[in-house]
Design a protein around this motif. Structure first.
Motif, PDB file in Angstrom:
ATOM      1  N   PHE A   1       0.842  -1.202   0.000  1.00 57.09           N
ATOM      2  CA  PHE A   1       0.000   0.000   0.000  1.00 57.09           C
ATOM      3  C   PHE A   1       0.877   1.253   0.000  1.00 57.09           C
ATOM      4  N   GLY A   2       0.460   2.285  -0.736  1.00 61.45           N
ATOM      5  CA  GLY A   2       1.111   3.585  -0.627  1.00 61.45           C
ATOM      6  C   GLY A   2       0.684   4.236   0.675  1.00 61.45           C
ATOM      7  N   LYS A   3       1.636   4.842   1.420  1.00 63.13           N
ATOM      8  CA  LYS A   3       1.337   5.368   2.758  1.00 63.13           C
ATOM      9  C   LYS A   3       2.037   6.711   2.948  1.00 63.13           C
ATOM     10  N   PHE A   4       1.268   7.711   3.358  1.00 61.95           N
ATOM     11  CA  PHE A   4       1.797   9.060   3.546  1.00 61.95           C
ATOM     12  C   PHE A   4       1.413   9.581   4.928  1.00 61.95           C
ATOM     13  N   GLN A   5       2.330  10.327   5.547  1.00 58.27           N
ATOM     14  CA  GLN A   5       2.038  11.022   6.801  1.00 58.27           C
ATOM     15  C   GLN A   5       1.889  12.513   6.509  1.00 58.27           C
ATOM     16  N   LEU A   6       0.806  13.090   7.011  1.00 60.11           N
ATOM     17  CA  LEU A   6       0.531  14.517   6.834  1.00 60.11           C
ATOM     18  C   LEU A   6       0.293  15.102   8.223  1.00 60.11           C
ATOM     19  N   GLU A   7       1.126  16.040   8.640  1.00 59.26           N
ATOM     20  CA  GLU A   7       0.966  16.575   9.987  1.00 59.26           C
ATOM     21  C   GLU A   7       1.556  17.969  10.115  1.00 59.26           C
ATOM     22  N   GLY A   8       0.980  18.718  11.047  1.00 60.51           N
ATOM     23  CA  GLY A   8       1.451  20.066  11.323  1.00 60.51           C
ATOM     24  C   GLY A   8       0.355  21.093  11.137  1.00 60.51           C
ATOM     25  N   PRO A   9       0.601  22.322  11.587  1.00 60.73           N
ATOM     26  CA  PRO A   9      -0.393  23.394  11.467  1.00 60.73           C
ATOM     27  C   PRO A   9      -0.848  23.583  10.013  1.00 60.73           C
ATOM     28  N   GLY A  10      -2.154  23.613   9.822  1.00 62.26           N
ATOM     29  CA  GLY A  10      -2.693  23.800   8.476  1.00 62.26           C
ATOM     30  C   GLY A  10      -2.963  22.525   7.711  1.00 62.26           C
ATOM     31  N   ALA A  11      -2.596  21.369   8.280  1.00 57.17           N
ATOM     32  CA  ALA A  11      -2.780  20.095   7.568  1.00 57.17           C
ATOM     33  C   ALA A  11      -4.255  19.820   7.305  1.00 57.17           C
ATOM     34  N   THR A  12      -5.107  20.140   8.286  1.00 55.42           N
ATOM     35  CA  THR A  12      -6.542  19.875   8.134  1.00 55.42           C
ATOM     36  C   THR A  12      -7.144  20.718   7.020  1.00 55.42           C
ATOM     37  N   LYS A  13      -6.835  22.001   7.011  1.00 53.91           N
ATOM     38  CA  LYS A  13      -7.363  22.883   5.963  1.00 53.91           C
ATOM     39  C   LYS A  13      -6.890  22.431   4.591  1.00 53.91           C
ATOM     40  N   PHE A  14      -5.631  22.045   4.482  1.00 51.70           N
ATOM     41  CA  PHE A  14      -5.092  21.587   3.202  1.00 51.70           C
ATOM     42  C   PHE A  14      -5.779  20.322   2.727  1.00 51.70           C
ATOM     43  N   LEU A  15      -5.863  19.327   3.591  1.00 51.34           N
ATOM     44  CA  LEU A  15      -6.429  18.048   3.189  1.00 51.34           C
ATOM     45  C   LEU A  15      -7.907  18.190   2.816  1.00 51.34           C
ATOM     46  N   SER A  16      -8.640  19.000   3.566  1.00 49.14           N
ATOM     47  CA  SER A  16     -10.051  19.206   3.264  1.00 49.14           C
ATOM     48  C   SER A  16     -10.239  19.842   1.896  1.00 49.14           C
ATOM     49  N   SER A  17      -9.280  20.671   1.492  1.00 47.68           N
ATOM     50  CA  SER A  17      -9.369  21.316   0.172  1.00 47.68           C
ATOM     51  C   SER A  17      -9.029  20.364  -0.961  1.00 47.68           C
ATOM     52  N   MET A  18      -8.471  19.209  -0.613  1.00 43.21           N
ATOM     53  CA  MET A  18      -8.031  18.248  -1.625  1.00 43.21           C
ATOM     54  C   MET A  18      -9.048  17.142  -1.881  1.00 43.21           C
ATOM     55  N   VAL A  19      -9.972  16.904  -0.936  1.00 41.84           N
ATOM     56  CA  VAL A  19     -10.893  15.774  -1.065  1.00 41.84           C
ATOM     57  C   VAL A  19     -12.343  16.238  -1.045  1.00 41.84           C
ATOM     58  N   ALA A  20     -13.204  15.433  -1.677  1.00 42.62           N
ATOM     59  CA  ALA A  20     -14.620  15.795  -1.809  1.00 42.62           C
ATOM     60  C   ALA A  20     -15.465  15.356  -0.621  1.00 42.62           C
ATOM     61  N   ASN A  21     -14.920  14.551   0.246  1.00 41.87           N
ATOM     62  CA  ASN A  21     -15.637  14.100   1.434  1.00 41.87           C
ATOM     63  C   ASN A  21     -15.283  15.006   2.614  1.00 41.87           C
ATOM     64  N   THR A  22     -16.101  14.976   3.661  1.00 43.50           N
ATOM     65  CA  THR A  22     -15.706  15.644   4.896  1.00 43.50           C
ATOM     66  C   THR A  22     -14.629  14.796   5.570  1.00 43.50           C
ATOM     67  N   LEU A  23     -13.783  15.417   6.355  1.00 37.67           N
ATOM     68  CA  LEU A  23     -12.708  14.677   7.010  1.00 37.67           C
ATOM     69  C   LEU A  23     -13.237  13.923   8.229  1.00 37.67           C
ATOM     70  N   PRO A  24     -12.623  12.783   8.553  1.00 36.59           N
ATOM     71  CA  PRO A  24     -13.063  12.031   9.744  1.00 36.59           C
ATOM     72  C   PRO A  24     -12.686  12.757  11.023  1.00 36.59           C
TER      73      PRO A  24
END
Length: 399
Positions: A72-95
């Motif tokens: 499986f491809g696996k990525f870590q995303l963390e730090g200030p602003g990560a939530t805003k960035f990820l939400s802008s990238m996907v069409a679903n709401t974040l968990p």
């Protein structure tokens, strides 16, 4: 072997693994027992491993199996602003924190760029999983959109993290033997992720399985893969645990209606054509790539629809990209397929025009120069374990 092998390459090889090639990785397709062949002959009909894969499907349905999912491809995303960035990238709401969901990245025109399994480990801390063949494709798309002044980090940990899947009827009992955590349905609900200890190893366990049956993915530092695998086999010995390869997983995921990126989902299709409606939130508060496009197309008739087909053949099964006929006209194509061991028939996903996408409609699938009559059936063919548990009396959920 190639450079990309998991920590249990030799273990699984010694236990009969017949390997295939996935994005530079060697990964078990099926497991040959004593006297069974593990070669792959060049032919288009059903292979000698047909019954072996059926045996592994049965293991998941009525026993318990362990699967090497490390590619499986696996990525870590963390730090200030990560939530805003990820939400802008996907069409679903974040968990929510300690929860998991399936989300899709879209192109500006609303086509399906990628599918991610998102585990939220903290307020601004995420663990993203994608298919082995999508690793660099998805990582590139994410990196292209990281702001120059970003204070968060995006790291590819595909080779640093191993993944073992434990799935099947008795997977909960096996998992419980390896940890002091409460692994009951109430204690560890579906789509929950938890950082915990298993067999003395720190892991991130997620209650999810591409088989659609009860199961967990166990993500961990790759240096611990062999230790975890051997302990899982020990803990599962009472339940006759067996190795399971990716071919059995693929058969089960087709029966459960799970789409695969690069097949059912791709840059030519939008999420509504692919039947991804539950995962698309056109009106969520955070603007995301492709939002205007999906708002425009939602609720409208699509040019094609994804359907599941069942049919009988003469010892051959679909793989994907086969021609779909109606009368003497080509009307679509298959995307991926195989054999349903629960229904004893060939099955495949296919894109067809809307007027042929209704239950009971018949088309013809061309395989090896012959056209086989196929019927549009319910999608999914079988309910997932999570759906069965949700629909069952509460008393049954304690298994």
């Amino acid at each position: 072997p190639t450079k990309r092998v998991s920590g249990i390459y030799q273990d699984t090889k010694d236990r009969g693994a017949a390997f295939g090639f996935h994005a530079g990785w060697e990964q078990p397709h099926w497991f040959a027992l004593d006297g069974e062949r593990r070669d792959t002959p060049v032919c288009y009909g059903r292979k000698h491993w047909h019954d072996i894969v059926g045996r592994e499907v049965e293991t998941i349905l009525n026993g318990v199996g362990v699967v090497d999912l490390s590619p499986f491809g696996k990525f870590q995303l963390e730090g200030p602003g990560a939530t805003k960035f990820l939400s802008s990238m996907v069409a679903n709401t974040l968990p929510k924190v300690d929860r998991v969901n399936i989300s899709h990245m879209l192109t500006p025109k609303g086509k399906v760029m990628a599918e991610l399994t998102i585990s939220r480990l903290g307020k601004d801390r995420y663990y993203l999983v994608t298919g082995s063949g999508s690793e660099l494709h998805d990582l590139r798309w994410l990196k292209q959109h990281v702001p120059a002044d970003a204070k968060f980090t995006l790291t590819n940990v595909t080779e640093e993290m191993g993944v073992l899947g434990v799935a099947g009827k008795y997977s909960r009992e096996v998992m419980q033997k390896l940890t002091g955590e409460d692994m009951s349905h109430e204690g560890f609900p579906f789509l929950e992720c938890r950082e915990m200890e298993m067999a003395g190893v720190p892991v991130q366990a997620t209650r999810i399985s591409y088989t659609g049956e009860l199961g967990w993915e166990i993500h961990h530092d790759a240096k611990h893969t062999a230790q975890l695998y051997r302990r899982i086999l020990e803990a599962g010995s009472l339940y006759d645990i067996k190795d399971v390869g990716t071919y059995a997983v693929n058969s089960l995921r087709l029966e459960k209606g799970f789409r695969g990126w690069g097949a059912e989902m791709n840059l030519d299709k939008n999420p509504y054509e692919a039947g991804l409606d539950p995962f698309i939130k056109p009106n969520k508060k955070t603007a995301f790539i492709g939002q205007d496009a999906v708002r425009e197309m939602k609720g409208k008739e699509q040019k094609v629809n994804l359907v599941m087909l069942n049919f009988q053949t003469q010892n051959v099964d679909p793989y994907g990209n086969e021609t779909i006929w109606h009368g003497n006209k080509v009307v679509g194509n298959t995307t991926s397929g195989g054999y349903s061991y629960q229904r004893n028939c060939s099955m495949c996903f296919a894109y067809v025009p809307p007027h042929l996408a209704t239950l009971g409609s018949t088309v013809y699938v061309e395989l090896m120069g012959r056209r086989y009559e196929a019927t549009v059936v319910e999608d999914p063919m079988f309910e997932t374990e999570a759906t069965r548990t949700r629909n069952a009396p509460k008393a049954a959920a304690t298994h």
